[in-house]
Design a protein around this motif. Structure first.
Motif, mmCIF file in Angstrom:
data_model
loop_
_atom_site.group_PDB
_atom_site.id
_atom_site.type_symbol
_atom_site.label_atom_id
_atom_site.label_comp_id
_atom_site.label_asym_id
_atom_site.label_seq_id
_atom_site.Cartn_x
_atom_site.Cartn_y
_atom_site.Cartn_z
ATOM 1 N N GLY A 227 0.806 -1.205 0.000
ATOM 2 C CA GLY A 227 0.000 0.000 0.000
ATOM 3 C C GLY A 227 0.843 1.259 0.000
ATOM 4 O O GLY A 227 2.081 1.218 -0.024
ATOM 5 N N ALA A 228 0.169 2.392 0.061
ATOM 6 C CA ALA A 228 0.835 3.674 -0.127
ATOM 7 C C ALA A 228 1.085 4.382 1.198
ATOM 8 O O ALA A 228 0.223 4.390 2.081
ATOM 9 C CB ALA A 228 -0.012 4.574 -1.028
ATOM 10 N N LEU A 229 2.257 4.983 1.297
ATOM 11 C CA LEU A 229 2.548 5.965 2.333
ATOM 12 C C LEU A 229 2.539 7.319 1.635
ATOM 13 O O LEU A 229 3.362 7.575 0.741
ATOM 14 C CB LEU A 229 3.902 5.690 2.992
ATOM 15 C CG LEU A 229 4.210 6.539 4.237
ATOM 16 C CD1 LEU A 229 3.291 6.133 5.386
ATOM 17 C CD2 LEU A 229 5.667 6.389 4.660
ATOM 18 N N VAL A 230 1.608 8.168 2.029
ATOM 19 C CA VAL A 230 1.309 9.388 1.282
ATOM 20 C C VAL A 230 1.639 10.612 2.122
ATOM 21 O O VAL A 230 1.362 10.648 3.333
ATOM 22 C CB VAL A 230 -0.185 9.416 0.886
ATOM 23 C CG1 VAL A 230 -0.525 10.672 0.098
ATOM 24 C CG2 VAL A 230 -0.541 8.177 0.076
ATOM 25 N N ASN A 231 2.227 11.627 1.484
ATOM 26 C CA ASN A 231 2.495 12.883 2.188
ATOM 27 C C ASN A 231 1.291 13.810 2.089
ATOM 28 O O ASN A 231 0.270 13.479 1.477
ATOM 29 C CB ASN A 231 3.772 13.548 1.667
ATOM 30 C CG ASN A 231 3.660 13.965 0.205
ATOM 31 O OD1 ASN A 231 2.570 14.078 -0.352
ATOM 32 N ND2 ASN A 231 4.794 14.194 -0.430
ATOM 33 N N MET A 232 1.406 14.989 2.673
ATOM 34 C CA MET A 232 0.277 15.903 2.715
ATOM 35 C C MET A 232 0.011 16.602 1.385
ATOM 36 O O MET A 232 -0.966 17.342 1.243
ATOM 37 C CB MET A 232 0.493 16.950 3.815
ATOM 38 C CG MET A 232 0.431 16.374 5.218
ATOM 39 S SD MET A 232 -1.189 15.656 5.647
ATOM 40 C CE MET A 232 -0.881 13.893 5.414
ATOM 41 N N ASN A 233 0.873 16.366 0.404
ATOM 42 C CA ASN A 233 0.616 16.874 -0.949
ATOM 43 C C ASN A 233 -0.078 15.834 -1.819
ATOM 44 O O ASN A 233 -0.264 16.045 -3.023
ATOM 45 C CB ASN A 233 1.929 17.297 -1.615
ATOM 46 C CG ASN A 233 2.563 18.490 -0.929
ATOM 47 O OD1 ASN A 233 1.863 19.402 -0.489
ATOM 48 N ND2 ASN A 233 3.888 18.486 -0.828
ATOM 49 N N GLY A 234 -0.424 14.696 -1.215
ATOM 50 C CA GLY A 234 -1.068 13.635 -1.974
ATOM 51 C C GLY A 234 -0.125 12.899 -2.893
ATOM 52 O O GLY A 234 -0.550 12.354 -3.918
ATOM 53 N N GLU A 235 1.165 12.840 -2.528
ATOM 54 C CA GLU A 235 2.171 12.166 -3.352
ATOM 55 C C GLU A 235 2.649 10.897 -2.656
ATOM 56 O O GLU A 235 2.590 10.783 -1.426
ATOM 57 C CB GLU A 235 3.362 13.096 -3.596
ATOM 58 C CG GLU A 235 3.003 14.361 -4.352
ATOM 59 C CD GLU A 235 4.125 15.381 -4.340
ATOM 60 O OE1 GLU A 235 4.276 16.108 -5.337
ATOM 61 O OE2 GLU A 235 4.862 15.448 -3.327
ATOM 62 N N LEU A 236 3.145 9.961 -3.459
ATOM 63 C CA LEU A 236 3.614 8.687 -2.932
ATOM 64 C C LEU A 236 5.002 8.861 -2.322
ATOM 65 O O LEU A 236 5.985 9.067 -3.028
ATOM 66 C CB LEU A 236 3.663 7.640 -4.054
ATOM 67 C CG LEU A 236 4.105 6.233 -3.628
ATOM 68 C CD1 LEU A 236 3.093 5.617 -2.678
ATOM 69 C CD2 LEU A 236 4.311 5.338 -4.849
ATOM 70 N N LEU A 237 5.065 8.761 -1.004
ATOM 71 C CA LEU A 237 6.336 8.875 -0.302
ATOM 72 C C LEU A 237 7.050 7.525 -0.235
ATOM 73 O O LEU A 237 8.282 7.464 -0.233
ATOM 74 C CB LEU A 237 6.101 9.415 1.106
ATOM 75 C CG LEU A 237 7.308 9.840 1.918
ATOM 76 C CD1 LEU A 237 8.049 10.977 1.244
ATOM 77 C CD2 LEU A 237 6.873 10.251 3.325
ATOM 78 N N GLY A 238 6.267 6.426 -0.206
ATOM 79 C CA GLY A 238 6.871 5.098 -0.146
ATOM 80 C C GLY A 238 5.828 4.010 -0.248
ATOM 81 O O GLY A 238 4.617 4.270 -0.203
ATOM 82 N N ILE A 239 6.313 2.774 -0.392
ATOM 83 C CA ILE A 239 5.448 1.596 -0.435
ATOM 84 C C ILE A 239 5.580 0.864 0.901
ATOM 85 O O ILE A 239 6.670 0.425 1.281
ATOM 86 C CB ILE A 239 5.840 0.647 -1.584
ATOM 87 C CG1 ILE A 239 5.576 1.315 -2.931
ATOM 88 C CG2 ILE A 239 5.085 -0.681 -1.485
ATOM 89 C CD1 ILE A 239 4.117 1.544 -3.246
ATOM 90 N N ASN A 240 4.466 0.742 1.625
ATOM 91 C CA ASN A 240 4.485 0.062 2.924
ATOM 92 C C ASN A 240 4.851 -1.398 2.730
ATOM 93 O O ASN A 240 4.277 -2.090 1.883
ATOM 94 C CB ASN A 240 3.113 0.170 3.600
ATOM 95 C CG ASN A 240 2.714 1.607 3.856
ATOM 96 O OD1 ASN A 240 3.540 2.436 4.218
ATOM 97 N ND2 ASN A 240 1.439 1.912 3.659
#
Length: 480
Positions: A227-240
């Motif tokens: 799944g997705a780890l998302v920042n406050m800009n709605g961007e993909l920060l990493g894959i859990n």
């Protein structure tokens, strides 16, 4: 007279929506409670601030997160099979087949249908299905699966462009940043949890060979993998990818593979399906307190160059033994894992800027990312003739072969990959994984050298042999 407002008054003022202020009893000057920090990263100052919601970010990001279902059939062997007494009463029992299903999450990174998930979610799958945010189900195929990074790229075919989660490649994430984890924990359906970035550049986790993780306290449970780890800009920060837990549930320590590594794997999948990792061509070690003291550092930092591979990228960039790598492309590094990660995210031919310390002086070097030399598959030869190695399959080691098989890239020579049944090699006890060091007291490092040595002593009865097995050296004389 000096007055000091009680803490409860300050809280009440904040609750009324006014600017929270504190009176400095020493000089009467007023300071805001949220005085520390920039406007982009500030503390809440009013009731309206406390009522802010993550809903806008979730609305944009959630449609790009999918559920991944994999199915495979495995054979269950009866533990009593072959037992004469059991077979006398129940007959001969063959292996039974059973279906195993696994559940994970994935992230759409290309509108044409490219989805990233964890390799362990799809490993061994004979059937893959992806369930989209709008509950549509699509068949998926694996474009690339990489066990060493625990990432896999899937492809689905849809009638229309799919929602995409863009990568955050800015490198601006900081410890304390708010993040969201989106996935399908325990198969209950898409779930969003919130937390912060607990740590960056975790390298001692032991999950993958390219360990360089974002740690978060956002709740991650089984099924969130991929799944997705998302920042406050709605961007993909990493894959859990994993959690640290003794109970199997979230305990506030989760790990995500950074977007830089994810992007490089996706790029490899779209450019031919083969992931070739650049390498530096240098063996590194941590800078301990004693080493830092001897080098005049105020603290341990950087990665010490212990060895340089002749002709490799580091050698061509004039990196030398004893140098300390301080940063790669402006990002500070403190161990070999951090340097490996930075190079693994580069494309072949890209240049990387190194900041190093040599003889107490900082210098800048430019290294061109290159593939490790040699054949990734390795040339395999089965030895024949009248010698102790008859029936042994050997492969000549190279940095490319070693990298692909998780071996030390600096190790050279010959390694046994397979032993034929009823052969001389089996009789004399050779095993797959044995590294042949010398034959007849002559070092052999290539297939040509060992074939020449065996032909030279074809009629010999005694064969002095030295091998390495699991890090230990053994020397013995074999007699035919």
């Amino acid at each position: 007279m000096n007055w000091k407002l009680p803490a409860i008054c300050v809280a009440l003022i904040a609750g009324l929506g006014l600017s929270a202020m504190a009176v400095n009893s020493a000089n009467g000057q007023e300071e805001t409670l949220a005085g520390a920090g920039s406007p982009e990263r500030g503390l809440p100052r009013s009731r309206s601030d406390m009522q802010l919601s993550f809903a806008p970010v979730v609305r944009d990001a959630a449609p790009a997160v999918v559920n991944v279902y994999s199915r495979r059939v495995v054979a269950d062997r009866n533990p009593f099979a072959g037992d004469p007494m059991f077979e006398r009463f129940f007959g001969r029992q063959g292996p039974r087949q059973r279906e195993v299903q696994s559940l994970g999450s994935g992230v759409i990174v290309d509108g044409a249908g490219l989805i990233v998930t964890n390799n362990h979610v799809v490993a061994g799958a004979q059937e893959l299905r992806v369930v989209l945010y709008d509950r549509r189900e699509l068949e998926a195929e694996i474009l690339l699966a990489d066990e060493r990074t625990d990432l896999a790229v899937l492809r689905v075919v849809a009638d229309e462009p799919l929602p995409v989660l863009p990568f955050d490649l800015s490198g601006s994430a900081e410890v304390g940043d708010l993040v969201l984890a989106i996935g399908n924990p325990f198969g209950v359906g898409q779930t969003v949890t919130s937390g912060i970035v607990s740590a960056l550049a975790r390298t001692d986790v032991g999950i993958t060979d390219y360990a360089f993780f974002i740690q978060t306290d956002a709740a991650i449970n089984p099924g969130n993998s991929g799944g997705a780890l998302v920042n406050m800009n709605g961007e993909l920060l990493g894959i859990n990818t994993a959690i640290f837990s003794r109970s199997g549930g979230s305990q506030g320590i989760g790990f995500a593979i950074p977007a830089e590594m994810v992007r490089s794997v996706v790029q490899a999948a779209t450019e031919g399906g083969e992931l070739v990792r650049p390498w530096l061509g240098a063996r590194l070690q941590p800078v301990t307190s004693d080493i830092a003291l001897s080098m005049g550092f105020d603290r341990p930092r950087g990665a010490l160059v212990a060895e340089v591979y002749p002709g490799g990228p580091a050698d061509q960039a004039r990196l030398r033994q004893g140098d300390v790598i301080l940063s790669v492309d402006g990002t500070e590094v403190n161990n070999e894992a951090a340097v490996r990660f930075r190079f693994a995210t580069r494309a072949i031919g890209d240049e990387a800027a190194l900041r190093i310390m040599r003889n107490g002086e900082e210098r800048n070097l430019t290294v061109t990312a290159a593939a490790p030399p040699g054949d990734r598959e390795g040339e395999r030869v089965v030895l024949n003739g009248r010698n102790p190695f008859q029936g042994a399959e050997l492969v000549e080691l190279s940095p490319a072969f070693n990298e692909a098989n998780g071996l030390d890239p600096f190790t050279d020579g010959l390694i046994v990959t397979r032993i034929q049944r009823r052969s001389a090699a089996e009789y004399f006890g050779f095993r797959p994984g044995d590294r042949i060091l010398s034959v007849n007291q002559r070092a052999v490092r290539s297939l040509r050298e060992i074939e020449r040595e065996l032909a030279r002593n074809d009629d010999a009865r005694e064969w002095p042999v030295e091998i390495e097995r699991r890090g230990e050296r053994f020397a013995r004389t074999l007699r035919l």
